[in-house]
Motif scaffolding. Structure first.
Motif, PDB file in Angstrom:
ATOM      1  N   THR B 242      -9.166   0.857   3.266  1.00 22.95           N
ATOM      2  CA  THR B 242      -8.722  -0.525   3.068  1.00 22.95           C
ATOM      3  C   THR B 242      -7.366  -0.672   2.367  1.00 22.95           C
ATOM      4  N   ALA B 243      -7.702   0.131   1.186  1.00 28.38           N
ATOM      5  CA  ALA B 243      -6.300   0.050   0.033  1.00 28.38           C
ATOM      6  C   ALA B 243      -5.246   0.606   0.597  1.00 28.38           C
ATOM      7  N   ASP B 244      -5.258   1.581   1.484  1.00 30.11           N
ATOM      8  CA  ASP B 244      -4.213   2.288   2.111  1.00 30.11           C
ATOM      9  C   ASP B 244      -3.614   1.740   3.404  1.00 30.11           C
ATOM     10  N   THR B 245      -4.286   0.980   3.780  1.00 28.29           N
ATOM     11  CA  THR B 245      -3.657   0.143   4.987  1.00 28.29           C
ATOM     12  C   THR B 245      -2.914  -1.103   4.510  1.00 28.29           C
ATOM     13  N   LEU B 246      -3.587  -1.611   3.217  1.00 27.97           N
ATOM     14  CA  LEU B 246      -2.757  -2.675   2.943  1.00 27.97           C
ATOM     15  C   LEU B 246      -1.450  -2.353   2.168  1.00 27.97           C
ATOM     16  N   LYS B 247      -1.449  -0.943   1.715  1.00 31.88           N
ATOM     17  CA  LYS B 247      -0.171  -0.498   1.053  1.00 31.88           C
ATOM     18  C   LYS B 247       0.598   0.144   2.245  1.00 31.88           C
ATOM     19  N   LEU B 248       0.331   0.308   3.338  1.00 37.17           N
ATOM     20  CA  LEU B 248       0.908   1.266   4.394  1.00 37.17           C
ATOM     21  C   LEU B 248       2.454   0.778   4.437  1.00 37.17           C
ATOM     22  N   PHE B 249       3.423   1.597   3.951  1.00 35.27           N
ATOM     23  CA  PHE B 249       4.857   1.178   4.171  1.00 35.27           C
ATOM     24  C   PHE B 249       5.619   2.518   4.716  1.00 35.27           C
ATOM     25  N   ASP B 250       5.647   3.576   3.746  1.00 37.40           N
ATOM     26  CA  ASP B 250       6.568   4.615   3.962  1.00 37.40           C
ATOM     27  C   ASP B 250       6.547   5.299   5.252  1.00 37.40           C
ATOM     28  N   MET B 251       5.295   5.516   6.073  1.00 37.93           N
ATOM     29  CA  MET B 251       5.330   6.017   7.283  1.00 37.93           C
ATOM     30  C   MET B 251       5.873   5.131   8.305  1.00 37.93           C
ATOM     31  N   VAL B 252       5.555   3.829   7.984  1.00 38.65           N
ATOM     32  CA  VAL B 252       6.049   2.832   9.391  1.00 38.65           C
ATOM     33  C   VAL B 252       7.658   2.783   9.265  1.00 38.65           C
ATOM     34  N   PHE B 253       7.880   2.526   7.959  1.00 35.62           N
ATOM     35  CA  PHE B 253       9.275   2.253   7.705  1.00 35.62           C
ATOM     36  C   PHE B 253      10.244   3.501   8.023  1.00 35.62           C
ATOM     37  N   THR B 254       9.804   4.736   8.028  1.00 37.50           N
ATOM     38  CA  THR B 254      10.519   5.628   8.671  1.00 37.50           C
ATOM     39  C   THR B 254      10.534   5.743  10.023  1.00 37.50           C
ATOM     40  N   MET B 255       9.261   5.403  10.598  1.00 37.52           N
ATOM     41  CA  MET B 255       9.109   5.379  11.964  1.00 37.52           C
ATOM     42  C   MET B 255       9.905   4.353  12.812  1.00 37.52           C
ATOM     43  N   THR B 256       9.567   3.202  12.441  1.00 38.19           N
ATOM     44  CA  THR B 256      10.158   2.025  13.221  1.00 38.19           C
ATOM     45  C   THR B 256      10.772   0.887  12.410  1.00 38.19           C
ATOM     46  N   ARG B 257      10.705   1.038  11.137  1.00 38.39           N
ATOM     47  CA  ARG B 257      11.118   0.031  10.170  1.00 38.39           C
ATOM     48  C   ARG B 257      10.724  -1.573  10.631  1.00 38.39           C
ATOM     49  N   GLY B 258       9.303  -1.304  10.904  1.00 37.76           N
ATOM     50  CA  GLY B 258       8.819  -2.612  11.358  1.00 37.76           C
ATOM     51  C   GLY B 258       8.956  -2.996  12.739  1.00 37.76           C
ATOM     52  N   GLY B 259       9.745  -2.489  13.653  1.00 36.38           N
ATOM     53  CA  GLY B 259      10.209  -3.002  14.915  1.00 36.38           C
ATOM     54  C   GLY B 259       9.365  -2.222  16.008  1.00 36.38           C
ATOM     55  N   PRO B 260       9.697  -2.356  17.141  1.00 36.34           N
ATOM     56  CA  PRO B 260      10.932  -3.348  17.428  1.00 36.34           C
ATOM     57  C   PRO B 260      10.508  -4.836  17.413  1.00 36.34           C
ATOM     58  N   GLY B 261      11.273  -5.683  17.324  1.00 36.11           N
ATOM     59  CA  GLY B 261      10.936  -7.019  17.020  1.00 36.11           C
ATOM     60  C   GLY B 261      10.336  -6.961  15.679  1.00 36.11           C
ATOM     61  N   ASN B 262       8.986  -7.546  15.653  1.00 39.57           N
ATOM     62  CA  ASN B 262       8.320  -7.176  14.482  1.00 39.57           C
ATOM     63  C   ASN B 262       6.866  -6.385  15.034  1.00 39.57           C
ATOM     64  N   ALA B 263       6.959  -5.797  16.037  1.00 37.48           N
ATOM     65  CA  ALA B 263       5.715  -5.291  16.346  1.00 37.48           C
ATOM     66  C   ALA B 263       4.756  -4.325  15.457  1.00 37.48           C
ATOM     67  N   THR B 264       5.529  -3.735  14.375  1.00 35.61           N
ATOM     68  CA  THR B 264       4.900  -3.000  13.453  1.00 35.61           C
ATOM     69  C   THR B 264       5.231  -3.525  12.139  1.00 35.61           C
ATOM     70  N   GLU B 265       5.458  -4.651  12.053  1.00 36.29           N
ATOM     71  CA  GLU B 265       5.716  -5.325  10.679  1.00 36.29           C
ATOM     72  C   GLU B 265       4.251  -5.654   9.998  1.00 36.29           C
ATOM     73  N   PHE B 266       3.861  -4.642   9.364  1.00 31.51           N
ATOM     74  CA  PHE B 266       2.723  -4.677   8.541  1.00 31.51           C
ATOM     75  C   PHE B 266       2.955  -5.400   7.130  1.00 31.51           C
ATOM     76  N   ILE B 267       1.999  -5.832   6.460  1.00 30.64           N
ATOM     77  CA  ILE B 267       2.499  -6.682   5.305  1.00 30.64           C
ATOM     78  C   ILE B 267       3.332  -6.192   4.287  1.00 30.64           C
ATOM     79  N   ALA B 268       3.081  -4.816   3.888  1.00 27.68           N
ATOM     80  CA  ALA B 268       4.089  -4.454   2.956  1.00 27.68           C
ATOM     81  C   ALA B 268       5.538  -4.124   3.664  1.00 27.68           C
ATOM     82  N   ILE B 269       5.613  -3.869   4.816  1.00 28.45           N
ATOM     83  CA  ILE B 269       7.003  -4.163   5.464  1.00 28.45           C
ATOM     84  C   ILE B 269       7.762  -5.511   5.349  1.00 28.45           C
TER      85      ILE B 269
END
Lengths: 277, 310
Positions: B242-269
């Motif tokens: 739970t804690a790590d999912t709420l914090k999830l940033f690095d991996m998604v940022f380098t993979m998709t930057r939250g995109g395309p659109g905002n498909a992977t825009e998690f809360i930290a992003i």
């Protein structure tokens, strides 16, 4: 779910194959990372991807000496080592107090320490960005070293509290009767016995600091840029240099993997904050 | 405190009652705790206070001169902002899709490793399991970019081997989300497996052996013998994931930057985008404080459930 053991030999075979698949699944991305880092850009952009090719170290030479990854690795090392040392020095006495002393508000204090593990760095990143600009700490190692305490200090405190608790209290009692001060008991009796815990928490602090991206990306854009923040700059532009990205990634990942393997027996305990022995 | 002081009169004679362990002078306790407490106050609490203060302003780095006090307006905006709640929902959805897979696969791996035999192979597998969870999160995202590239990626090559056409993975909103799930599973299933394996080893061998004489069903043994011992490990997994999912940033940022659109825009992003790419620090601070409150509520809940001792 595995069926009940019918023929042991056959069963062992099946188990062996499964183990191999699990291992391959874990290791394959690293294999691909290292091989890609040894490809020229032309080979890296072959479609379908090449499995056999003539390896070259050019990517490493370029990223290390031309693109400044060498410098960023040094930055990462400075930050990770300093924050780990600082966390150990500041955290050990607190861990000792939590393990040995009774005092009011202990639960609340402990809960506060533990909550830091949950707080997303993104919550702190912007205020710290503004504060560091105002007090002239922007883009310095010190800013990162201090901010990394938000997760390294709790790691040290949790693991070492656990470790101090496992030291028999009879030792303290005997020393206390001899007239030792608490500081003396902590320093000369408990600390040497707690060294395994200190080592594990230091390794984990190092790994977490070395791996961190968000604070680094926002607080240290140039002079103090760390290796993970450096790696993502290659993603910009038209012609994505796969080989260079993977060479940088390899350089970042290899030291942490070595540390992780060294501490593999304690890694789980450390990552679960001592919840699982 | 006072009681202890009274029993030890001024001159500490050798015959004085033995000092009680654990009861020490307040000053000693403070001296031991002060360094850590002061450090965490400075780096953990002061910025939060600053964030709360900033969240009360309409503060944008592109027009600092026009900063003005808006009270709780930013909070009203955040709490009614569909983008914010969409990011929260997406984060929750990631949790409910990735974590059950991690627990199911992790349990299978743990049970496999827990069986007797093949000692050497199992030791090697355990070492291999250590690798993904220690990998720099940012590098996982970069690995995803390289292996899942539509034209040059080995992932599509492998799909081709089993007769599936090349898929646009990171460029397609839906696929990109599942790519994040995939790499989250890759990185954290080994961790879950090792935690559960540690849990399995807390089952007393006599109990397990006795049960195996009674039944040959692995399921019965898992359900009635092993599961009770696995509960602490499972709770620990849930808390940390739970804690790590709420914090999830690095991996998604380098993979998709939250995109395309905002498909992977998690809360930290989302918060990073608001503050760092839209320069809207006031709003980002309010979003961060709301996230912090949610985090603390969850943490309290979990810690109550689990860390009962101390």
């Amino acid at each position: 779910m595995a069926r009940a053991a019918a023929a042991p030999a056959q069963n062992l075979w099946a188990q062996g194959v499964l183990l191999l698949l699990i291992g391959l699944f874990c290791v394959f991305p690293f294999y691909w990372m290292v091989t890609t880092s040894l490809k020229t850009q032309v080979v890296a952009l072959q479609s379908p991807p090449a499995w056999w090719f003539t390896p070259t170290l050019n990517n490493y030479r370029e990223v290390l000496f031309v693109d400044g990854v060498g410098r960023s690795l040094v930055n990462s090392l400075i930050v990770a080592v300093c924050t780990t040392a600082l966390a150990v020095v500041l955290g050990l006495p607190a861990a000792y107090a939590l393990a040995r002393f009774e005092f009011g508000g202990k639960r609340e204090l402990w809960f506060w320490f533990i909550t830091n593990r949950f707080v997303s760095p993104v919550v702190l990143a912007f205020p710290v960005f503004l504060i560091s600009r105002e007090i002239g700490l922007r883009d310095t190692h010190l800013a990162l070293i201090l901010m990394y305490l938000t997760f390294t200090l709790p790691i040290v405190i949790w693991i070492c509290t656990d470790q101090f608790r496992s030291i028999p209290r009879e030792l303290d009692e005997a020393a206390l009767l001899e007239g030792c001060s608490q500081a003396r008991i902590f320093w000369s009796i408990c600390l040497p016995l707690a060294m395994p815990g200190v080592a594990v928490s230091a390794i984990l602090s190092f790994i977490f600091s070395w791996n961190e991206l968000l604070f680094a990306y926002i607080l240290a854009p140039n002079a103090a840029k760390t290796a993970p923040a450096m790696a993502i700059t290659f993603m910009e532009g038209y012609d994505v240099p796969f080989g260079k990205i993977m060479a940088t990634s390899t350089l970042i990942v290899v030291p942490v993997l070595v540390f992780a393997l060294l501490a593999s027996r304690h890694l789980v305990r450390g990552l679960t904050m001592g919840a699982v022995k | 405190m006072t009681a202890a002081a009274e029993t030890v009169p001024g001159a500490a004679a050798p015959a004085a009652p033995p000092p009680v362990l654990g009861r020490v002078r307040r000053r000693t306790v403070a001296a031991f705790l002060a360094p850590a407490v002061i450090a965490l106050l400075a780096v953990g609490i002061v910025p939060l206070i600053y964030a709360v203060w900033r969240s009360l302003y309409d503060f944008n780095l592109t027009r600092v001169a026009r900063t003005r006090f808006v009270g709780l307006d930013n909070y009203a905006t955040v709490l009614t902002d569909p983008t914010f709640w969409a990011a929260m929902r997406r984060t929750a959805f990631l949790f409910v899709t990735a974590v059950p897979v991690q627990i199911a696969l992790g349990l299978l791996i743990a049970l496999l490793l827990h069986r007797p035999g093949l000692g050497m192979a199992k030791a090697l597998t355990r070492l291999a399991l250590v690798l993904p969870m220690a990998t720099t999160y940012a590098v996982v995202g970069l690995l995803a970019q390289v292996t899942m590239n539509q034209r040059y990626g080995v992932f599509n090559q492998m799909l081709g081997w089993v007769g599936l056409g090349p898929v646009n993975i990171l460029g397609n909103p839906q696929n990109a989300f599942w790519a994040v799930v995939f790499w989250d599973v890759w990185q954290w299933t080994p961790f879950v497996a090792l935690v559960l394996l540690a849990g399995l080893s807390t089952v007393p061998p006599e109990v397990e052996e006795a049960a195996r004489l009674e039944t040959r069903s692995h399921w019965t043994i898992l359900r009635h013998v092993q599961l009770p011992f696995l509960i602490p490990s499972l709770v620990a997994v849930l808390i940390l994931r739970t804690a790590d999912t709420l914090k999830l940033f690095d991996m998604v940022f380098t993979m998709t930057r939250g995109g395309p659109g905002n498909a992977t825009e998690f809360i930290a992003i989302l918060i990073e985008r608001t503050g760092n790419r839209q320069f809207n620090i006031g709003m980002a601070s309010a979003q961060a404080i709301v996230l912090l409150v949610i985090t603390i509520v969850l943490a309290r809940l979990y810690v109550r459930l689990f860390y009962r001792e101390t």
